[in-house]
Design an enzyme around this catalytic site. Structure first.
Site, PDB file in Angstrom:
ATOM      1  N   VAL A  51      11.834 -79.320  86.843  1.00  0.00           N
ATOM      2  CA  VAL A  51      10.805 -79.236  87.876  1.00  0.00           C
ATOM      3  C   VAL A  51      11.289 -78.339  89.015  1.00  0.00           C
ATOM      4  CG1 VAL A  51       9.554 -80.567  89.630  1.00  0.00           C
ATOM      5  CG2 VAL A  51       9.784 -81.454  87.285  1.00  0.00           C
ATOM      6  N   HIS A  52      12.542 -78.555  89.381  1.00  0.00           N
ATOM      7  CA  HIS A  52      13.167 -77.804  90.476  1.00  0.00           C
ATOM      8  C   HIS A  52      13.127 -76.298  90.183  1.00  0.00           C
ATOM      9  CE1 HIS A  52      16.102 -76.880  93.599  1.00  0.00           C
ATOM     10  NE2 HIS A  52      16.967 -76.417  92.697  1.00  0.00           N
ATOM     11  N   VAL A  53      13.540 -75.962  88.969  1.00  0.00           N
ATOM     12  CA  VAL A  53      13.591 -74.544  88.590  1.00  0.00           C
ATOM     13  C   VAL A  53      12.182 -73.968  88.546  1.00  0.00           C
ATOM     14  CG1 VAL A  53      14.173 -72.946  86.707  1.00  0.00           C
ATOM     15  CG2 VAL A  53      15.756 -74.786  87.351  1.00  0.00           C
ATOM     16  N   SER A  73      14.252 -83.466  86.329  1.00  0.00           N
ATOM     17  CA  SER A  73      14.044 -83.089  87.729  1.00  0.00           C
ATOM     18  C   SER A  73      14.515 -81.650  87.977  1.00  0.00           C
ATOM     19  CB  SER A  73      14.743 -84.079  88.665  1.00  0.00           C
ATOM     20  OG  SER A  73      16.133 -83.929  88.540  1.00  0.00           O
TER      21      SER A  73
END
Lengths: 815, 295, 206
Positions: free
Chosen positions: C167-169, C164
């Site tokens: 994905v966030h980065v 996650s």
């Protein structure tokens, strides 16, 4: 042991009773396991507790402590009433056929001749009828009611399975099963061995416990045979050596009964000890007693022992009373002893009734403790809180502690239960200022002798004239000592004149100065010296035979004849003539131990226990030490009766002897010695309702190994064991601290609650047991604990005075 | 102790490529413990502590004969005592020498995250290499027999080495040498299996119908085996019935590991390609930019 | 060109975030080292295997504690609402570069909320399970069978968290102008208009 450890592998049935061989003798027990695996032998364990021996046994039966004679008497009754005995063997090798005196009898707990006041027997009505020829009268048909066989049959007919079960608490079906298993070895091709230890000796009827078993082994034809015998598993590495070498006062080296005040001169002394055959043609080996004793005298006094001074007989101490360990401490307790040299002995821990011992030690002027360890005895005066609650300021005794070497720190020999003397070399130097026991004693002796020679004193001769032939007077070496024990020829030892050619020059058997090859060479004319006749041959001209390490076993019978040296004469099974029948053929051809080959007994697996040229038809009995030539079923030598009879322990949870319920004087051994004060210290079942027993654990050796970290880790702290039922009654849980009290003291320890101790049904009442392992004290690296002998009673067996550690009464409560 | 020769190590923890497999002629060894001959004397415990220079703490009595009460970092083998009644009224006191089983498929080795902290020798001995041990305790979770113990003093895992140092120079393990009744035997695995089966047969003759060899196949067999009086109920002596490495551990150290790594790397790679293909989302839409440029 | 800037994260929020990031990097690198042999080399960053083992739980614990600050701040804004469903429906189109049908979002879109909740949940799991086999202090209190479940869940949660975070980065890189929200604390009005119009309106109302 009549047989040997290695011989156990030849057994078809192994009975472990009065001992816990797997626990206390784990190394020797390998031969039991070997028999189980290789011969499919069965193992029976009979014990109040389901022990580690029981864990590997094929059959187990519980028994109440102190009722072994009832159990074994029941076995005898079973064997005789079912006829499952080895009859040919019994007729050949026992006194079953001998006629007893008419006046002999047994009534309501007493044998004939009992004196209630003296608590002892006049034995004149016991024993055999002698004929005009001086020999015992016999009845080969075994039908004469006076013959030993019929006497015995009658005596034990009272030991019915029902009564046995009522006394012992052993379930009847289990008892009968064991009887059947034992009876199976009456067959000529089946042999049983019995392994017992202090579980039989440490009773007020200890000697009779063993005798009862010996009688069973004789009836079954198992004595003197490979895989058979009656085997005492000794409790220390070298306690066999200690008893062999007279480290107690009743005997001299080699079990020569020591002189008493009645033995006013050498002639009187020898006459009462020299055997005279009771049956024709018997070897009666004790005829040689004068040779053994004279050679011992020469070993003590050398040239100072002459024909003219009766070989220094007057210099031997004469016993004026009992000097067993209980008598010794009784005397000390009465304040009749000034000093005590305590060598390799921790009496405060090892003798019953710690309170009495502590009081006794406090009455000494001085106490010398020779030990490798800081023993409890050496600090009996020091307060260790509840564990040793004494007032040091009231102790006058001066204590000297001499550190000694441990077994691995000195050369020497061990004699094990198999009677095998095994040499060992020193492995390391003793630490610090520790010295060998020999050196300490030698130096002490030198000092004493110097003082006697300077100051004189009454009767200095025994000290002044003692022979001291060691290279370094302060340090006799173990080799020197063993050579001296073996004995040597002081003058040429010659063969007796040949009757066919009496004028021929005598044959020299051993030249002067040579080591003797065996006790057959001993002479009573002063031409030989020997420190211990039974050890003779162990260090001959051939060298130190105890150092032999040949583990070959050509016959496969576990003889190992060239491993060390077994006394007597390197014989591995004593009475081994009994392994062959009347004609000299082995009872069991598959275990051919020795046989008559037409001219000789030699050439078998072992050294024959028989004159090699004694043809079977001469009828020379296998039990050569007995004047009878056979083994005794009827033994006059025993102090409480010629047949073993059940008596309760001095502290009995039943309170009555069910064999003679109406005779209050025969509840416990009527001939056992009880000191004043100790009688009062016995507890009663009302206050102390539980039967207790003390014992060892495999992880520890007495009060020794608690000083060793490895042992301490494997069994770190004191505990007592009780069954689940009693625990429930008392609200005690696994690991709880409990207080166990007897009428003499108490111990507090963790409680092991176990399925292995079950309540027994004794005469309709429940009897619980409390098991008390002995190994803890207030010195060492284990957790400190109470000395178990705070609890035990100060009373011993009527013959050996071995204390009754195995059966007494306690109460128990949760702390 | 590590094999003096690294080729002797046939499996190594946290290592994804094969260890040397060339030494195929090394006979596999095994220790066989015959429960029916064991008298619980603990000589093996003392031999173990003496050979390996271990001295556990002097404990206390907690109401049983087992001392120390359980395996510890300093007690690599202990006797366990079980009072059981397999049939009503027939008490048996079963005594089992507890310690590492030296599994053919060792769960500890599988679980260990530190390369070379646990090795399996060509002869089958599973050994902990302390210098590589990081003290995570994963071996404890991997073991189906609850054997490894982590020292409180140095946070390293310890267990029976099957005396690999002795075996390596042709000696038997210390416990085997000292056992007074011959309850512990040592030899090639094949010999021990066949001796164990023979002993089981003998025990059946003695009346233990369910006697048998404990050589659990769930862990590929073991290099420490038992002859049990009641092989149908190994739990009577605290042994698991059909043990295997826990499926949780297999999952964690098996398929999950490459999958997750692939997933995580995949996410990075996919993002990169997404960026290259689709491009960024920028503050203004392209037509807005166009508008600005026009403006 | 002067652009109007909107404050999205204040100083404290940014510090908190980056502290969590730091702890995450430490925990993730040390954790990954134990997760797969090919990553064991990462222990060298910490002074070897034993040190990585010692530090990992502390980094993890501090990460969770500092994340708790973020959780308290943001959980309300991350509650999933009905409008998120519409966003979710068109997520695929957005991924293919077509943002035209995306509904207007507030402070956080559905994807961001998802990341938030996955992070929160996995951190909770990591915390609980991590304690269960934290040697030498806590592991002895848990049975081995439970510890086995714990290590598996710990790994799953860690992988979920790392995924996650990736994905966030990426989302931050992909959506241009996002990163400065956490570095500078501000975003451009355009960025807000394009990506979080409802939030922009809200900010402007204040």
């Amino acid at each position: 042991m009549t047989n040997s450890w290695t011989d156990i592998k030849n057994a078809d049935l192994v009975l472990v009773m009065g001992g816990n061989a797997a626990e206390a003798h784990p190394c020797g027990f390998k031969w039991v396991v070997e028999a189980q695996q290789q011969r499919k032998a069965k193992l029976i364990a009979v014990d109040p507790r389901f022990t580690r021996s029981a864990a590997v046994a094929d059959y187990y039966a519980p028994i109440r402590v102190g009722t072994d004679i009832a159990f074994l008497g029941g076995v005898i009754n079973y064997l005789l009433s079912t006829g499952k005995i080895h009859l040919d063997y019994v007729k050949l090798n026992t006194d079953a056929t001998f006629l007893t005196k008419e006046g002999f009898g047994f009534d309501n707990g007493f044998f004939s001749g009992y004196n209630v006041e003296k608590r002892s027997y006049d034995k004149s009505s016991w024993g055999y009828q002698l004929g005009e020829d001086g020999f015992v009268k016999v009845d080969d048909s075994l039908e004469n009611p006076l013959c030993v066989f019929q006497r015995m049959k009658k005596h034990y007919s009272r030991y019915t399975p029902e009564l046995v079960s009522r006394i012992t608490g052993t379930p009847k079906d289990r008892f009968i099963t064991i009887c059947e298993m034992l009876a199976g070895t009456s067959a000529t091709n089946k042999v049983m061995t019995i392994c017992y230890a202090l579980g039989w000796t440490q009773h007020s009827v200890g000697s009779q416990n063993i005798r009862t078993m010996a009688m069973i082994q004789l009836l079954l034809g198992n004595m003197g045979r490979p895989g058979g015998g009656i085997n005492a598993l000794r409790g220390h590495a070298n306690v066999q050596g200690i008893t062999d070498m007279c480290a107690y006062s009743e005997v001299l080296s080699g079990y020569l009964s020591s002189p008493t005040e009645a033995d006013v001169d050498r002639t009187t002394y020898l006459a009462s000890r020299t055997g005279k055959p009771l049956r024709p043609n018997q070897m009666t080996f004790t005829q040689n007693f004068p040779k053994w004793f004279t050679s011992l005298s020469k070993a003590y006094y050398g040239n100072a022992a002459t024909v003219d001074n009766g070989f220094a007989y007057d210099w031997f101490p004469k016993r004026d009373g009992a000097y067993d360990v209980l008598a010794m401490f009784e005397r000390m307790h009465q304040g009749k002893m000034n000093g005590f040299i305590c060598q390799g002995f921790n009496p405060l821990a090892a003798v019953p009734n710690k309170k009495k011992l502590s009081a006794a030690l406090a009455k000494l002027k001085y106490l010398v403790v020779m030990d490798p360890l800081e023993t409890e005895t050496s600090e009996f005066w020091k307060n260790y809180g509840a564990l040793n609650d004494v007032d040091s300021s009231k102790m006058q005794t001066e204590v000297f502690r001499f550190p000694t070497s441990c077994f691995a720190e000195e050369a020497g020999s061990f004699t094990n239960s198999s009677r095998v003397i095994t040499w060992k070399e020193k492995a390391v130097d003793p630490p610090g200022e520790a010295k060998t026991d020999t050196e300490i004693m030698a130096r002490l002796f030198q000092k004493l002798r110097a003082m006697y020679s300077k100051d004189g004193g009454s009767l200095p001769e025994p000290v002044a004239a003692l022979t001291w032939p060691y290279l370094n007077a302060n340090f006799p070496t173990a080799v020197e000592l063993l050579r001296e024990i073996n004995g040597k020829a002081l003058a040429d030892v010659v063969a007796p004149p040949d009757p066919k050619n009496p004028t021929a020059p005598p044959t020299v058997l051993v030249k002067a100065g040579e080591q003797l090859p065996g006790f057959a060479m001993l002479r009573d004319d002063g031409s030989t010296s020997c420190g211990n006749w039974i050890y003779s041959g162990c260090f001959s001209q051939a060298g130190n035979l105890t150092a032999r390490r040949d583990n070959s076993d050509p016959t496969g019978l576990g003889v190992f004849a060239n491993w060390g040296f077994a006394w007597p004469a390197n014989r591995r099974i004593i009475y081994n003539r009994a392994s062959a029948d009347k004609d000299g053929k082995p009872w069991d051809p598959s275990r051919k131990y020795l046989a008559w080959n037409g001219t000789s007994w030699a050439g078998g697996a072992d050294v024959p226990d028989m004159r090699p040229d004694a043809a079977p038809e001469q009828g020379v009995g296998a039990f050569i030490m007995n004047p009878e030539g056979v083994a005794r079923l009827h033994a006059v030598g025993m102090n409480e009766g010629p047949f073993p009879e059940h008596y309760e322990p001095f502290e009995t949870p039943v309170g009555v002897n069910l064999m003679c319920p109406t005779n209050a004087k025969a509840v416990s051994n009527p001939a056992a010695r009880v000191y004043k004060g100790d009688l009062e210290a016995f507890g009663k079942k009302e206050e102390f309702p539980y039967a207790a027993t003390t014992y060892r654990l495999t992880e520890h050796f007495h009060y020794w190994s608690k000083h060793s970290r490895s042992n301490a880790i494997t069994q770190p702290a004191a505990f007592v064991e009780i069954g689940e039922e009693l625990a429930k009654e008392k609200g005690i849980k696994q690991g709880d601290k409990v207080k166990v009290r007897s009428n003499r003291g108490e111990v507090i320890a963790a409680c092991v609650v176990t399925k292995r101790i079950k309540a027994l049904d004794v005469d309709g009442k429940k009897v619980h047991h409390v098991g008390i392992p002995i190994h803890w004290g207030f010195k060492g690296v284990t957790q400190n604990g109470y000395l178990a002998n705070s609890l035990t009673p100060f009373v011993g067996d009527a013959n050996s005075q071995t204390p009754e550690f195995k059966a007494f009464l306690v109460n128990i409560e949760k702390v | 102790m590590t094999g003096v020769i690294s080729q002797d190590v046939m499996a190594r923890s946290a290592t994804t490529t094969p260890s040397p497999q060339i030494r195929s002629a090394v006979p596999e060894v095994a220790k066989l413990i015959d429960e029916s001959k064991c008298i619980g004397c603990k000589a093996c415990q003392v031999a173990c502590m003496n050979w390996n220079d271990l001295r556990d703490d002097v404990g206390d009595n907690v109401g049983v004969y087992d001392n120390p009460a359980d395996l510890t970092a300093s007690s690599w083998t202990v006797m366990k005592f079980y009072e059981v009644e397999p049939k009503a009224g027939s008490l048996e006191w079963l005594i089992r020498k507890d310690g590492c089983m030296h599994c053919e498929d060792p769960g500890c080795l599988k679980a260990c995250p530190s390369p070379g902290a646990i090795v399996k020798h060509a002869n089958g001995i599973v050994d902990f290499v302390s210098e590589n041990c990081i003290g995570c305790g994963y071996c404890v979770k991997g073991c189906p027999f609850d054997v490894p113990r982590i020292s409180q003093k140095d946070n390293k895992a310890y267990k029976c080495t099957l005396c690999s140092d002795r075996v390596g120079v042709g000696l038997e393990p210390a416990c085997v040498k000292t056992c007074p009744t011959g309850a512990i035997s040592f030899g090639t695995k094949a010999d021990m299996v066949s001796y164990g089966e023979k002993r089981s047969g003998e025990l059946k003759e003695r009346g233990f119908q369910n006697a048998g060899l404990y050589n659990p196949q769930g862990v590929g067999g073991t290099h420490v085996m038992y002859v049990l009086k009641h092989a149908d109920q190994p739990e009577l002596v605290g042994l698991p019935n059909n043990p295997s490495i826990s499926p949780l551990v297999s999952l964690w150290k098996g398929i999950a590991k490459p999958l997750a790594v692939a997933g995580m790397i995949g996410a990075v790679v996919a993002s990169f390609f997404h960026y290259v293909k689709v491009g960024p989302i920028e503050e203004k839409s392209e037509d807005k930019n166009d508008e600005k440029e026009k403006a | 060109m002067a652009t109007k800037l909107l404050q999205r994260y204040n100083e404290r929020e940014r510090m908190n975030h980056w502290f969590v990031v730091l702890m995450f990097v430490l925990a993730a690198l040390s954790g990954l080292a134990f997760f797969h042999p090919s990553l064991f080399f990462l222990t060298n960053l910490f002074g070897g295997g034993a040190w990585a083992r010692i530090l990992h739980p502390f980094a993890g614990l501090v990460m969770v504690l500092s994340f708790a600050g973020m959780f308290i701040r943001y959980w309300r804004e991350n509650v999933i609402s009905d409008s998120d469903r519409e966003w979710k429906k068109h997520m695929g189109e957005m991924m293919r570069g077509d943002k035209s049908r995306m509904p207007p979002v507030g402070k956080y879109n559905y994807g961001q909320k998802l990341v938030f909740w996955i992070a929160a949940l996995s951190l909770a799991v990591l915390l609980v399970t991590g304690f269960m086999f934290w040697r030498p202090w806590f592991a002895p209190f848990f049975p081995i069978s439970l510890m086995r479940v714990a290590v598996l869940l710990h790994s799953i949660a860690a992988v979920a968290l790392i995924a996650s975070i990736i994905v966030h980065v990426y989302a931050a890189i992909w959506v241009k102008g996002t990163v400065r929200a956490m570095t500078r604390g501000t975003v451009s009005d355009e960025w807000a208009k394009a990506n979080h119009p409802l939030w922009r309106e809200e900010v402007n109302k204040r």
